[in-house]
Design a protein around this motif. Structure first.
Motif, PDB file in Angstrom:
ATOM      1  N   ARG A 115     -14.515  -3.891  12.891  1.00 17.16           N
ATOM      2  CA  ARG A 115     -15.941  -3.699  12.605  1.00 17.16           C
ATOM      3  C   ARG A 115     -16.758  -4.962  12.844  1.00 17.16           C
ATOM      4  O   ARG A 115     -17.844  -4.898  13.411  1.00 17.16           O
ATOM      5  CB  ARG A 115     -16.117  -3.217  11.172  1.00 17.16           C
TER       6      ARG A 115
ATOM      7  N   ASP B  78     -13.247  -7.894   9.768  1.00 16.07           N
ATOM      8  CA  ASP B  78     -13.259  -6.730   8.881  1.00 16.07           C
ATOM      9  C   ASP B  78     -12.851  -5.532   9.705  1.00 16.07           C
ATOM     10  O   ASP B  78     -13.440  -5.260  10.765  1.00 16.07           O
ATOM     11  CB  ASP B  78     -14.650  -6.522   8.280  1.00 16.07           C
ATOM     12  N   THR B  79     -11.830  -4.828   9.238  1.00 17.18           N
ATOM     13  CA  THR B  79     -11.282  -3.697   9.982  1.00 17.18           C
ATOM     14  C   THR B  79     -11.166  -2.481   9.070  1.00 17.18           C
ATOM     15  O   THR B  79     -11.220  -2.596   7.844  1.00 17.18           O
ATOM     16  CB  THR B  79      -9.880  -4.031  10.549  1.00 17.18           C
ATOM     17  N   SER B  80     -10.994  -1.335   9.695  1.00 17.02           N
ATOM     18  CA  SER B  80     -10.727  -0.113   8.936  1.00 17.02           C
ATOM     19  C   SER B  80      -9.620   0.657   9.634  1.00 17.02           C
ATOM     20  O   SER B  80      -9.349   0.454  10.823  1.00 17.02           O
ATOM     21  CB  SER B  80     -11.984   0.744   8.816  1.00 17.02           C
TER      22      SER B  80
ATOM     23  N   GLU C  97      -9.609  -0.097   4.230  1.00 13.22           N
ATOM     24  CA  GLU C  97     -10.234  -1.246   4.864  1.00 13.22           C
ATOM     25  C   GLU C  97      -9.357  -2.468   4.670  1.00 13.22           C
ATOM     26  O   GLU C  97      -8.708  -2.607   3.624  1.00 13.22           O
ATOM     27  CB  GLU C  97     -11.617  -1.495   4.267  1.00 13.22           C
TER      28      GLU C  97
ATOM     29  N   LYS D 140      -9.274  -6.826   5.482  1.00 13.97           N
ATOM     30  CA  LYS D 140      -9.875  -8.073   5.945  1.00 13.97           C
ATOM     31  C   LYS D 140      -8.747  -8.942   6.474  1.00 13.97           C
ATOM     32  O   LYS D 140      -7.746  -9.158   5.789  1.00 13.97           O
ATOM     33  CB  LYS D 140     -10.613  -8.788   4.820  1.00 13.97           C
TER      34      LYS D 140
END
Length: 177
Positions: A127, A144-146, A160, A162
């Motif tokens: 993200r 930041d990822t999901s 989510e 980090k």
């Protein structure tokens, strides 16, 4: 939008650190659009690597599957030049950083419905990616990822994560602060 089908040369190299029975990621289609990178993936876990069969995807396997998606997407991003923060990295740089310098800073998830671990799908998205220098220390890259997982029977899990890429700026191009 740019779409990259599974890189059959890259995938086995990304999974090289894993023991043979822990290579769950079978395919990954990466998409890059408007500064975001994402992937749709397929997984298969024939047998849990650490516990008797629970009958569903469990938290440990969610984390291992996440790592495999993330490692593949970051490697593909480096190979194709998809993220400016890694613009000066080569794949050799990536291999050197893959295990010691890519850290999970925070991992969260919600299990909505049980997922069949034998055959399930996953999604991953980067993200945001930023350069930070926390507390005056060495600069690092924060992402930041999901993620999300699902199966044919309606199983669902999402969360989510980090990431912190430490020791990254000997090669990486500085991003935003």
């Amino acid at each position: 939008m740019t779409v990259f089908d599974t890189d059959t040369d890259l995938l086995p190299l990304v999974l090289r650190p894993y023991k043979a029975h822990c290579k769950y990621l079978t395919s990954a289609v990466v998409t890059a659009e408007d500064g975001r990178v994402s992937a749709e993936c397929e997984f298969s876990i024939a047998e849990s690597c650490y516990i008797d069969d629970t009958g569903h995807l469990n938290a440990v396997e969610v984390n291992i599957s996440y790592n495999q998606m993330m490692y593949y997407v970051v490697a593909k991003s480096v190979k194709e030049g998809l993220l400016p923060e890694f613009g000066s990295w080569t794949l050799e740089d990536y291999w050197r950083h893959q295990l010691p310098d890519i850290l999970i800073a925070r991992f969260g998830g919600s299990f909505r419905r049980p997922i069949n671990a034998r055959a399930f799908s996953g999604g991953f998205e980067i993200r945001t990616v930023d350069r930070r220098t926390p507390g005056g220390g060495d600069p690092l890259i924060i992402a930041d990822t999901s993620y999300r997982y699902w199966d044919a029977a309606g199983g669902r899990c999402d969360g989510e994560v980090k990431l912190a890429f430490v020791n990254a700026f000997d090669e990486a191009v500085a991003g935003t602060s």
